[in-house]
Write a protein that holds these residues in place. Structure first.
Motif, mmCIF file in Angstrom:
data_model
loop_
_atom_site.group_PDB
_atom_site.id
_atom_site.type_symbol
_atom_site.label_atom_id
_atom_site.label_comp_id
_atom_site.label_asym_id
_atom_site.label_seq_id
_atom_site.Cartn_x
_atom_site.Cartn_y
_atom_site.Cartn_z
ATOM 1 N N UNK A 68 -52.730 -57.019 -18.200
ATOM 2 C CA UNK A 68 -52.803 -55.737 -17.921
ATOM 3 C C UNK A 68 -52.326 -55.392 -16.456
ATOM 4 N N UNK A 69 -51.419 -54.438 -16.500
ATOM 5 C CA UNK A 69 -51.443 -53.997 -15.080
ATOM 6 C C UNK A 69 -51.157 -52.406 -14.895
ATOM 7 N N UNK A 70 -51.109 -51.904 -13.696
ATOM 8 C CA UNK A 70 -50.797 -50.357 -13.626
ATOM 9 C C UNK A 70 -51.915 -49.299 -13.339
ATOM 10 N N UNK A 71 -53.062 -49.954 -13.369
ATOM 11 C CA UNK A 71 -54.282 -48.896 -13.029
ATOM 12 C C UNK A 71 -54.262 -48.647 -11.613
ATOM 13 N N UNK A 72 -55.020 -47.577 -11.395
ATOM 14 C CA UNK A 72 -55.223 -47.392 -9.897
ATOM 15 C C UNK A 72 -56.065 -45.830 -9.879
ATOM 16 N N UNK A 73 -55.871 -45.290 -8.529
ATOM 17 C CA UNK A 73 -56.317 -43.883 -8.218
ATOM 18 C C UNK A 73 -55.254 -42.858 -8.075
ATOM 19 N N UNK A 74 -55.696 -41.996 -8.997
ATOM 20 C CA UNK A 74 -54.686 -40.539 -8.912
ATOM 21 C C UNK A 74 -55.148 -39.625 -8.959
ATOM 22 N N UNK A 75 -54.480 -38.328 -8.405
ATOM 23 C CA UNK A 75 -55.085 -37.140 -8.247
ATOM 24 C C UNK A 75 -55.096 -36.382 -9.506
ATOM 25 N N UNK A 76 -55.810 -35.502 -9.840
ATOM 26 C CA UNK A 76 -55.736 -34.745 -11.259
ATOM 27 C C UNK A 76 -54.388 -33.982 -11.453
ATOM 28 N N UNK A 77 -53.813 -34.330 -12.479
ATOM 29 C CA UNK A 77 -52.346 -33.897 -12.601
ATOM 30 C C UNK A 77 -51.238 -34.798 -12.447
ATOM 31 N N UNK A 78 -51.730 -35.757 -11.886
ATOM 32 C CA UNK A 78 -50.691 -36.955 -11.628
ATOM 33 C C UNK A 78 -50.618 -37.968 -12.815
ATOM 34 N N UNK A 79 -49.648 -39.044 -12.448
ATOM 35 C CA UNK A 79 -49.354 -39.936 -13.704
ATOM 36 C C UNK A 79 -49.397 -41.381 -13.394
ATOM 37 N N UNK A 80 -49.779 -42.136 -14.232
ATOM 38 C CA UNK A 80 -49.767 -43.632 -14.205
ATOM 39 C C UNK A 80 -49.139 -44.346 -15.210
ATOM 40 N N UNK A 81 -48.565 -45.308 -15.248
ATOM 41 C CA UNK A 81 -48.010 -46.061 -16.210
ATOM 42 C C UNK A 81 -48.638 -47.597 -16.401
ATOM 43 N N UNK A 82 -49.335 -47.766 -17.348
ATOM 44 C CA UNK A 82 -49.891 -49.095 -18.053
ATOM 45 C C UNK A 82 -49.049 -49.845 -18.476
ATOM 46 N N UNK A 83 -49.084 -51.227 -18.137
ATOM 47 C CA UNK A 83 -48.413 -52.105 -18.972
ATOM 48 C C UNK A 83 -49.260 -53.431 -19.466
ATOM 49 N N UNK A 84 -48.769 -53.943 -20.601
ATOM 50 C CA UNK A 84 -49.579 -55.111 -21.076
ATOM 51 C C UNK A 84 -48.569 -56.267 -21.599
ATOM 52 N N UNK A 85 -48.637 -57.413 -20.984
ATOM 53 C CA UNK A 85 -47.581 -58.428 -21.650
ATOM 54 C C UNK A 85 -48.492 -59.196 -22.558
#
Length: 121
Positions: A6-23
């Motif tokens: 997996x990759x793509x996690x992290x810290x984000x503010x409310x209302x923000x976006x993130x994209x996770x990937x899993x190979x």
């Protein structure tokens, strides 16, 4: 045996976006269901979203309209686009792959190591 990275996690503010990937790699059955689960501190692991090889999707009610799961069959990769993130989305997110035989036998399949998603201001 199947390996999930997996990759793509992290810290984000409310209302923000993130994209996770899993190979996925290894011995992958032709029909399978890939998905994302999450576990917050002190809570049980819960299903977030799944997608089958045929494109069938399933979502946790609280993420419908905010999260979108997709997959690239050629790359054996699943993605989770997370928009409008909320504090309560904070958790460790785990990738999962279940082959058709595992589904029929009621087995959980293979898991990734998990990636932390933290929503904080």
């Amino acid at each position: 045996q199947v390996q999930l990275v997996e990759s793509g996690g992290g810290l984000v503010q409310p209302g923000g976006s993130l994209r996770l990937s899993c190979a996925a790699s290894g011995s992958i059955f032709s029909y399978n269901v890939m998905g994302w689960y999450r576990q917050a501190p002190g809570k049980e692991r819960e299903l977030v979203a799944t997608i089958g090889s045929d494109g069938t999707t399933n979502y946790l009610d609280s993420v419908k309209g905010r999260f979108a799961i997709s997959r690239d069959g050629a790359k054996n990769t699943v993605y989770l686009q997370m928009n409008s993130l909320k504090f309560e989305d904070t958790a460790v997110y785990f990738c999962n792959l279940r082959s058709l035989p595992e589904i029929r036998r009621g087995l959980f399949g293979s898991w990734g190591q998990g990636t932390q998603v933290t929503v904080s201001s």
